[in-house]
Design an enzyme around this catalytic site. Structure first.
Site, PDB file in Angstrom:
ATOM      1  N   HIS A 114       0.752  -1.220  -0.213  1.00  0.00           N
ATOM      2  CA  HIS A 114       0.109  -0.191   0.024  1.00  0.00           C
ATOM      3  C   HIS A 114       0.885   1.262   0.007  1.00  0.00           C
ATOM      4  O   HIS A 114       1.121   1.844   1.108  1.00  0.00           O
ATOM      5  CB  HIS A 114      -0.922  -0.102   1.104  1.00  0.00           C
ATOM      6  CG  HIS A 114      -2.174   0.784   1.099  1.00  0.00           C
ATOM      7  ND1 HIS A 114      -3.163   0.657   1.785  1.00  0.00           N
ATOM      8  CD2 HIS A 114      -2.123   2.243   0.970  1.00  0.00           C
ATOM      9  CE1 HIS A 114      -4.099   1.577   1.536  1.00  0.00           C
ATOM     10  NE2 HIS A 114      -3.383   2.670   1.101  1.00  0.00           N
ATOM     11  N   LEU A 137       2.386   6.564  -4.631  1.00  0.00           N
ATOM     12  CA  LEU A 137       3.485   7.245  -5.346  1.00  0.00           C
ATOM     13  C   LEU A 137       3.373   8.583  -5.931  1.00  0.00           C
ATOM     14  O   LEU A 137       4.165   9.128  -6.254  1.00  0.00           O
ATOM     15  CB  LEU A 137       4.137   6.111  -6.309  1.00  0.00           C
ATOM     16  CG  LEU A 137       4.815   4.981  -5.729  1.00  0.00           C
ATOM     17  CD1 LEU A 137       5.157   4.040  -6.896  1.00  0.00           C
ATOM     18  CD2 LEU A 137       5.827   5.331  -4.751  1.00  0.00           C
ATOM     19  N   HIS A 151      -5.361  -1.080   5.670  1.00  0.00           N
ATOM     20  CA  HIS A 151      -5.404  -0.230   7.000  1.00  0.00           C
ATOM     21  C   HIS A 151      -6.335  -0.694   7.939  1.00  0.00           C
ATOM     22  O   HIS A 151      -7.373   0.320   8.510  1.00  0.00           O
ATOM     23  CB  HIS A 151      -5.260   1.032   6.653  1.00  0.00           C
ATOM     24  CG  HIS A 151      -6.309   1.609   5.532  1.00  0.00           C
ATOM     25  ND1 HIS A 151      -7.234   1.467   5.699  1.00  0.00           N
ATOM     26  CD2 HIS A 151      -5.766   2.393   4.545  1.00  0.00           C
ATOM     27  CE1 HIS A 151      -8.238   2.114   4.648  1.00  0.00           C
ATOM     28  NE2 HIS A 151      -7.286   2.622   3.949  1.00  0.00           N
ATOM     29  N   ASP A 182       0.799   2.385   3.896  1.00  0.00           N
ATOM     30  CA  ASP A 182      -0.307   3.459   3.491  1.00  0.00           C
ATOM     31  C   ASP A 182       0.654   4.797   3.340  1.00  0.00           C
ATOM     32  O   ASP A 182       0.147   6.080   3.744  1.00  0.00           O
ATOM     33  CB  ASP A 182      -1.216   3.650   4.515  1.00  0.00           C
ATOM     34  CG  ASP A 182      -2.458   4.624   3.823  1.00  0.00           C
ATOM     35  OD1 ASP A 182      -2.352   4.959   2.787  1.00  0.00           O
ATOM     36  OD2 ASP A 182      -3.405   4.949   4.536  1.00  0.00           O
ATOM     37  N   HIS A 202       2.261  14.217   1.148  1.00  0.00           N
ATOM     38  CA  HIS A 202       1.666  15.515   0.745  1.00  0.00           C
ATOM     39  C   HIS A 202       2.395  16.603   0.835  1.00  0.00           C
ATOM     40  O   HIS A 202       3.403  16.635   1.798  1.00  0.00           O
ATOM     41  CB  HIS A 202       0.323  15.470   1.893  1.00  0.00           C
ATOM     42  CG  HIS A 202      -0.558  14.547   1.595  1.00  0.00           C
ATOM     43  ND1 HIS A 202      -1.484  14.556   0.378  1.00  0.00           N
ATOM     44  CD2 HIS A 202      -1.349  13.634   2.656  1.00  0.00           C
ATOM     45  CE1 HIS A 202      -2.256  13.499   0.653  1.00  0.00           C
ATOM     46  NE2 HIS A 202      -2.319  12.925   1.740  1.00  0.00           N
ATOM     47  N   PRO A 253      -5.535  13.917   4.654  1.00  0.00           N
ATOM     48  CA  PRO A 253      -5.235  12.931   5.304  1.00  0.00           C
ATOM     49  C   PRO A 253      -3.970  12.248   4.789  1.00  0.00           C
ATOM     50  O   PRO A 253      -3.953  11.860   3.619  1.00  0.00           O
ATOM     51  CB  PRO A 253      -6.657  12.035   5.593  1.00  0.00           C
ATOM     52  CG  PRO A 253      -7.187  12.327   4.250  1.00  0.00           C
ATOM     53  CD  PRO A 253      -6.754  13.630   3.760  1.00  0.00           C
TER      54      PRO A 253
HETATM   55  C1  NCD Z   1      -4.496   8.509   1.473  1.00  0.00           C
HETATM   56  C2  NCD Z   1      -3.827   9.235   0.329  1.00  0.00           C
HETATM   57  O1  NCD Z   1      -3.424  10.470   0.784  1.00  0.00           O
HETATM   58  O2  NCD Z   1      -3.895   9.055  -0.809  1.00  0.00           O
HETATM   59  N1  NCD Z   1      -4.852   9.095   2.725  1.00  0.00           N
HETATM   60  C3  NCD Z   1      -4.476   8.596   3.779  1.00  0.00           C
HETATM   61  O3  NCD Z   1      -5.001   9.222   4.860  1.00  0.00           O
HETATM   62  N2  NCD Z   1      -4.540   7.272   3.991  1.00  0.00           N
HETATM   63  C4  NCD Z   1      -5.893   8.125   0.761  1.00  0.00           C
HETATM   64  C5  NCD Z   1      -6.978   7.850   1.790  1.00  0.00           C
HETATM   65  O4  NCD Z   1      -7.806   8.683   2.199  1.00  0.00           O
HETATM   66  O5  NCD Z   1      -7.301   6.725   2.397  1.00  0.00           O
END
Ligand code: NCD
Length: 432
Positions: A55, A58, A229, A302, A306, A320
């Site tokens: 997970h 990228l 997750h 995950d 960002h 998130p």
């Molecule tokens: C993920 C993302 O930023 O692509 N973010 C996350 O908090 N896991 C996608 C999502 O919101 O699940």
């Protein structure tokens, strides 16, 4: 390629052993003297099969300001990974053969980790029409896993059709379990802390209700389902019961859900905002036990990079997600008993062998034996390191572990016998 001799590594179940690598594969395991081979002194280092991430976001194509396939796979290599599964929520979405082939090609060109694209379940992740699942499966990227991650496949009819479809070629659906009506406007875990802070809550039942439904749909269709997750204690109960009945269910847990709790939201620092949200101490304890027991099959990062402007803003406006690739091994060690108590065989199972099996990556997750591809990592079990966001290989900086001292360092990572990381540093030349 010159032969490579790994000298005196600590092999799981074998103790101090030498490993000879020739032409990208393990040639010999034992007590070896090889003249002319490049030698890596691995005395005191544990050799693990290269980690495999089910997970990874990228961000390429589309959000190259947050991460690229190159920077993300460099981060992966630094974290001990030799393979990552790239989530489909790029721009454009990976819902066609063209996009998944592009992502796989970018991974090959970068050369730091094998990149296995995950295809979207629905067109544009919109949850309305099935994406070109067959075309992606039969493309050069050979997609086996499909997910709308970031969004839940909320429509039960769409989920049923998707399960029936992937069953025909042995694929699986990776579900982001979040009943969307129950999480409208949600900002953090629903509980005592959200009530105190006055932030709208994301109730655990929103995850559990979808997991329960999809377990039933998977059993009804006879197809494979994987839960992304998993974050709540009750989800673990449902998965345990499903497995006991023989349902084809697998599940992953993220490092942050094994360590952090919703108490972190008191800081209002959006670095702690993630989907699903950080939960309660009691959930953390159950998730750790479920990982040790095997009800949860794998650790998955995950990894969600960002850009600064999407994280350095007020909580409600922040996206998130948090970084994971470079810290996952250390956090997994912490969650599985700490550096002194960790069972390395169990760690290898949850971070490498099981995820490789789930994703169908046959060249990964293999313990060193003559003939297998030389995809492995060398870790120093006695070392510690402090997380400095600026030093991370990822293009983004949104790690929740900044300033923390963590156990275990990755000293070297090898992909088909070629070092992607050596002496703890990324190798700049990766052409095969
Ligand atoms: C993920 C993302 O930023 O692509 N973010 C996350 O908090 N896991 C996608 C999502 O919101 O699940």
């Amino acid at each position: 390629m010159t032969d490579l001799l790994i000298k005196s590594a600590d092999l799981i179940g074998k103790g101090r052993t030498d490993v000879l690598v020739r032409d990208g594969r393990i040639a010999e395991v034992g007590s070896i003297s090889a003249k002319g081979a490049d030698t890596v002194d691995a005395d005191g280092l544990v050799l693990l099969p290269g980690l495999v991430d089910l997970h990874t976001h990228l961000r390429e194509p589309g959000r190259e300001d947050a991460e690229t396939v190159l920077t993300g796979t460099r981060a992966a290599a630094k974290g001990g990974y030799t393979a990552v599964c790239a989530m489909a929520n790029s721009y454009p979405v990976a819902d066609t053969a063209g996009v998944v082939e592009q992502v796989a090609a970018l991974g090959r060109a970068a050369g730091y980790a094998d990149v296995q694209p995950i295809g979207a379940v629905s067109v544009g992740l919109e949850g309305k029409r099935l994406a070109e699942i067959g075309a992606m499966a039969h493309s050069a990227a050979e997609v086996r896993m499909f997910s709308d991650d970031g969004h839940c496949v909320a429509d039960p009819v769409l989920m049923r059709r998707a399960l029936e479809y992937v069953k025909t070629f042995g694929g699986l659906i990776a579900q982001h379990a979040e009943e969307p009506r129950l999480t409208e406007g949600a900002q953090m875990n629903e509980g005592a802390v959200s009530a105190e802070l006055g932030l709208p809550g994301w109730p655990s039942v929103a995850e559990e209700a979808i997991i329960a439904r999809d377990v039933l749909l998977a059993e009804y269709t006879g197809a494979r389902i994987h839960f992304c997750h998993v974050s709540t204690a009750r989800s673990v109960d449902i998965i345990r019961e499903a497995k006991a009945r023989g349902a084809k269910v697998t599940a992953e847990v993220c490092p942050h859900h094994l360590l952090l709790t919703d108490e972190a939201a008191r800081s209002y620092d959006p670095v702690y905002k993630v989907n699903p949200p950080l939960r309660r101490e009691a959930d953390v304890a159950v998730l750790r036990a479920a990982l040790a027991e095997g009800v949860i099959d794998a650790v998955a990062t995950d990894h969600a990079p960002h850009a600064l402007q999407d994280k350095q803003c007020e909580w409600a406006a922040a996206r998130p997600g948090m970084l994971g690739l470079e810290t996952a091994l250390s956090i997994s060690v912490l969650a599985l008993g700490g550096p002194a108590g960790v069972d390395w065989d169990l760690l290898a199972e949850r971070t490498s062998r099981a995820p490789a099996r789930i994703a169908g990556l046959e060249a990964h997750g293999r313990d060193p034996r003559p003939g297998v591809e030389a995809n492995f990592t060398l870790v120093d079990p006695a070392a510690t390191w402090t997380v400095v966001p600026e030093d991370l290989a990822s293009l983004s900086r949104n790690t929740p572990y900044a300033g923390m001292e963590l156990p275990v360092t990755v000293q070297a990572t090898f992909l088909r016998g070629r070092a992607t990381v050596l002496n703890g540093k990324i190798e700049e030349e990766t052409t095969e």
